[in-house]
Design a protein around this motif. Structure first.
Motif, mmCIF file in Angstrom:
data_model
loop_
_atom_site.group_PDB
_atom_site.id
_atom_site.type_symbol
_atom_site.label_atom_id
_atom_site.label_comp_id
_atom_site.label_asym_id
_atom_site.label_seq_id
_atom_site.Cartn_x
_atom_site.Cartn_y
_atom_site.Cartn_z
ATOM 1 N N ASP A 137 -49.724 17.459 21.640
ATOM 2 C CA ASP A 137 -49.864 18.916 21.538
ATOM 3 C C ASP A 137 -49.637 19.252 20.070
ATOM 4 N N SER A 140 -52.196 23.987 17.151
ATOM 5 C CA SER A 140 -51.731 25.138 17.934
ATOM 6 C C SER A 140 -51.428 26.411 17.145
ATOM 7 N N PRO A 141 -52.432 26.912 16.412
ATOM 8 C CA PRO A 141 -52.213 28.169 15.684
ATOM 9 C C PRO A 141 -52.191 29.349 16.653
ATOM 10 N N ASN A 142 -51.890 30.495 16.113
ATOM 11 C CA ASN A 142 -51.883 31.688 16.947
ATOM 12 C C ASN A 142 -53.110 32.536 16.655
ATOM 13 N N HIS A 151 -49.003 25.698 9.751
ATOM 14 C CA HIS A 151 -49.733 24.915 10.752
ATOM 15 C C HIS A 151 -50.343 23.650 10.149
ATOM 16 N N HIS A 177 -52.699 23.860 21.740
ATOM 17 C CA HIS A 177 -52.035 24.853 22.591
ATOM 18 C C HIS A 177 -51.997 26.181 21.828
ATOM 19 N N TYR A 324 -43.774 32.630 26.420
ATOM 20 C CA TYR A 324 -43.912 31.281 25.844
ATOM 21 C C TYR A 324 -43.267 30.216 26.730
ATOM 22 N N ASP A 328 -45.163 27.140 28.788
ATOM 23 C CA ASP A 328 -44.798 25.755 28.490
ATOM 24 C C ASP A 328 -44.310 25.014 29.737
ATOM 25 N N TYR A 346 -44.937 16.856 21.349
ATOM 26 C CA TYR A 346 -45.128 18.225 20.874
ATOM 27 C C TYR A 346 -44.838 18.296 19.390
ATOM 28 N N THR A 348 -44.264 20.714 16.363
ATOM 29 C CA THR A 348 -44.053 22.024 15.732
ATOM 30 C C THR A 348 -42.926 21.847 14.724
ATOM 31 N N GLN A 352 -38.340 25.030 16.422
ATOM 32 C CA GLN A 352 -38.582 25.191 17.862
ATOM 33 C C GLN A 352 -37.883 24.111 18.692
ATOM 34 N N PHE A 356 -38.002 23.510 22.947
ATOM 35 C CA PHE A 356 -38.509 22.339 23.657
ATOM 36 C C PHE A 356 -37.415 21.636 24.449
HETATM 37 N N1 ARG Z 1 -48.463 28.511 18.816
HETATM 38 C C1 ARG Z 1 -47.162 28.010 18.545
HETATM 39 C C2 ARG Z 1 -46.733 28.414 17.139
HETATM 40 O O1 ARG Z 1 -47.568 28.655 16.280
HETATM 41 C C3 ARG Z 1 -47.063 26.500 18.676
HETATM 42 C C4 ARG Z 1 -47.319 25.948 20.042
HETATM 43 C C5 ARG Z 1 -46.750 24.580 20.218
HETATM 44 N N2 ARG Z 1 -47.002 24.018 21.515
HETATM 45 C C6 ARG Z 1 -46.392 24.371 22.643
HETATM 46 N N3 ARG Z 1 -46.741 23.772 23.759
HETATM 47 N N4 ARG Z 1 -45.462 25.285 22.668
HETATM 48 O O2 ARG Z 1 -45.560 28.451 16.873
#
Ligand code: ARG
Length: 600
Positions: A137, A140-142, A151, A177, A324, A328, A346, A348, A352, A356
């Motif tokens: 995973d 995973s940008p927003n 990222h 993701h 979130y 997850d 994962y 990140t 975070q 997790f």
């Molecule tokens: N979109 C999230 C961010 O930019 C990261 C996601 C990571 N993956 C997950 N399964 N939570 O912080």
């Protein structure tokens, strides 16, 4: 056939461990067989031995009271006896007792030759012991926010990790993701409908989409009425209201177009399973957790408490919405039970880590995640800081955009090439000029620039923050992609100059044979490939692969000073070693995402 067949490479460390164990037991037959394993350290900067073990010290201390060592009075004497013991294996040439009871181990020449010849004949095949399905995973940008330097690491590390796992023979699911279902959509949709009622015919470009985000956020934070309405939009979206879904799709599409450009340039292959992918099962997930009896009510919210953690998982917010944590949890179940993945990784930033930890524990409480059969790991990483060690900002104080970084790296690489040409034209001493034609400058610069960024990121200890510094990244003399690429080109040029037309035929006609101590040294480094990759994926430390590649290149540079390759009585065998180096380099480049160039 088995995964580990006759044609695969072998783990040198495993072979040595087993050979050493036999030697120890031959020297001391009374030692309980299962009471120890040999610990090995790889020593790559010594020409006389390749590995070292401290195990004798441990064994001595553990068993000295039981009188298993006869009249030997110290770990040094025990080590000496083991060193003097004849081995029956064909892996080790010599074992020596050095100070304090350490043993050094020299590989057998014939063994090294056989392994190199096997690589030349069969290519690089990894001896996979246990096939797994691994989900990675990453990136995973927003949605609606441009991808930024934050990222970058996830994308670069994740892509490389996938390539390494795939090379090892694992089944890899590459998952993006993306944040496409969060509360931010309430305000985005709200604002979009207010400001761009004609958005369907008149699409805002992403620059505006990002502004849209900023404006919406401003209103959201300052305007109570807007805030309330936005929250209703979230609920409407999650209930699949057609107008909302339509606006949502448009926003996602625009974002996607932007980050696909980046993936293309970074050569990243990833599949989108964003947060929204789990929307249809969120209700059911919450019910399932409740049925398991692990959900508590907390001021209207539904939470799961995890032992030893102050903050709980929140699977339903006060207002009834999901978040979130909910997605997850749903993703964890999907990946383990539906996709049947054994290992979930994962990527990140370390910020975070706690999130997790909660998700992993939650998945365990639900019985989805059952270690050691399944493994969930957070591959956290540090921040990317500006060259000055402070928060990475543009001069105007904005966050730095990833696409600008790529452009700048390319620009600088291009300048380097142009400078070489200039200096060469001016007849400057030591100037090498370039073998590239002007039409090839652009491609070469793009490859160098991108590789420089990737490699600089990968070579860091991932937990640490690092400073984004173009000069360091592009330094042709440092531990950089540029240095590695030069080194590769030089190797190619030697192979070219050899005049050998067909290396396949040449490989069939000649065998590699050690004729110089430094050939041994370089060859032994090549043979570490399997063990390095194994520890990279065990410990999630890609920087070890970088160190390994750099080490090869340093050793090739040394080799040029140690012996002649062309026009020598040993030319044939040395060319074969060059060919093996080329194979390992090329494969390693692929694993860290460097696209090589053939000339510079
Ligand atoms: N979109 C999230 C961010 O930019 C990261 C996601 C990571 N993956 C997950 N399964 N939570 O912080």
């Amino acid at each position: 056939m088995d995964q580990i067949g006759v044609n695969t490479m072998r783990s040198v460390q495993k072979l040595i461990k087993s050979a050493m164990k036999t030697r120890v037991l031959t020297a001391f037959p009374n030692l309980p067989q299962n009471s120890f394993e040999i610990q090995l350290e790889s020593i790559s900067n010594n020409l006389n031995f390749e590995y070292k073990t401290p195990t004798v010290i441990r064994i001595y201390n553990q068993f000295k009271k039981q009188n298993l060592f006869g009249d030997l009075k110290s770990e040094v004497e025990v080590a000496q006896k083991i060193a003097a013991t004849e081995g029956q294996d064909n892996v080790i040439q010599k074992v020596e007792a050095i100070e304090k009871g350490f043993l050094t181990i020299q590989l057998n020449n014939q063994f090294i030759e056989d392994e190199i010849n096997s690589i030349l004949a069969n290519g690089l095949k990894f001896p996979l012991e246990k096939k797994q399905k691994v989900v990675v995973d990453y990136s995973s940008p927003n949605i609606a926010k441009e991808m930024h330097v934050g990222h970058l690491r996830s994308t670069i590390l994740g892509e490389s990790l996938c390539r390494i796992l795939e090379f090892q023979g694992q089944e890899v699911v590459r998952v993006n993701h993306v944040g496409d279902w969060g509360t931010q959509f309430g305000m985005l949709i709200n604002h979009l409908l207010e400001e761009y009622p004609d958005y369907q015919t008149n699409k805002p470009a992403l620059k505006e989409l990002e502004d849209l985000y900023k404006e919406a956020k401003k209103k959201f934070d300052s305007n109570e009425e807007f805030k309330l309405k936005s929250q209703q939009f979230v609920v409407k979206l999650q209930a699949l209201d057609p107008v909302c879904i339509d606006a949502w799709k448009m926003i996602c599409d625009l974002s996607r177009q932007e980050y696909n450009k980046i993936y293309q340039r970074l050569n990243v292959k990833i599949t989108e399973y964003g947060e929204s992918y789990y929307n249809p099962i969120l209700n059911e997930i919450v019910k399932e957790c409740e049925a398991k009896g692990i959900v508590e009510l907390d001021q209207g919210a539904k939470i799961i408490r995890v032992k030893g953690e102050k903050v709980p998982l929140m699977i339903v917010k006060k207002d009834g919405g999901y978040n979130y944590d909910t997605t997850d949890m749903a993703a964890a179940k999907t990946r383990i039970l539906e996709w049947k993945c054994d290992r979930l990784l994962y990527l990140t930033d370390v910020g975070q880590w706690n999130h997790f930890k909660l998700v992993f524990e939650g998945a365990k409480l639900m019985g989805w995640h059952q270690p050691p059969n399944t493994s969930m790991e957070h591959m956290g990483f540090g921040l990317v800081l500006g060259p000055d060690g402070k928060k990475f900002k543009t001069r105007s104080g904005d966050t730095v955009k990833l696409i600008d970084l790529l452009d700048e790296a390319k620009e600088r690489a291009l300048k380097q090439i142009q400078l070489r040409v200039q200096e060469n034209q001016q007849g400057k001493e030591f100037s090498t000029g370039t073998a590239l034609s002007p039409e090839e400058f652009e491609t070469a610069a793009e490859r160098m620039g991108i590789a420089a960024i990737k490699y600089y990121d990968l070579k860091q200890n991932r937990i640490s923050d690092y400073n984004f510094d173009y000069d360091k990244m592009l330094d042709p003399k440092g531990n950089t992609a540029v240095y590695l690429m030069y080194s590769y080109v030089r190797m190619l040029s030697i192979l070219r100059k050899s005049g050998i037309q067909d290396f396949e035929v040449f490989k069939g006609e000649h065998k590699f044979k050690i004729t110089h101590q430094h050939e041994r040294h370089l060859a032994a480094q090549l043979l570490r490939f399997v063990d390095v990759l194994q520890s990279v994926t065990d410990q999630l430390a890609i920087n070890w692969l970088c160190d390994y590649i750099y080490d090869i290149c340093v050793k090739i540079a040394e080799a040029y000073n140690q012996y002649r390759i062309l026009n020598d009585e040993h030319t044939q065998t040395r060319l074969l070693l060059c060919e093996a180096v080329k194979m390992v380099l090329l494969q390693s480049f692929h694993l860290v995402g460097i696209e090589p160039i053939e000339k510079i």
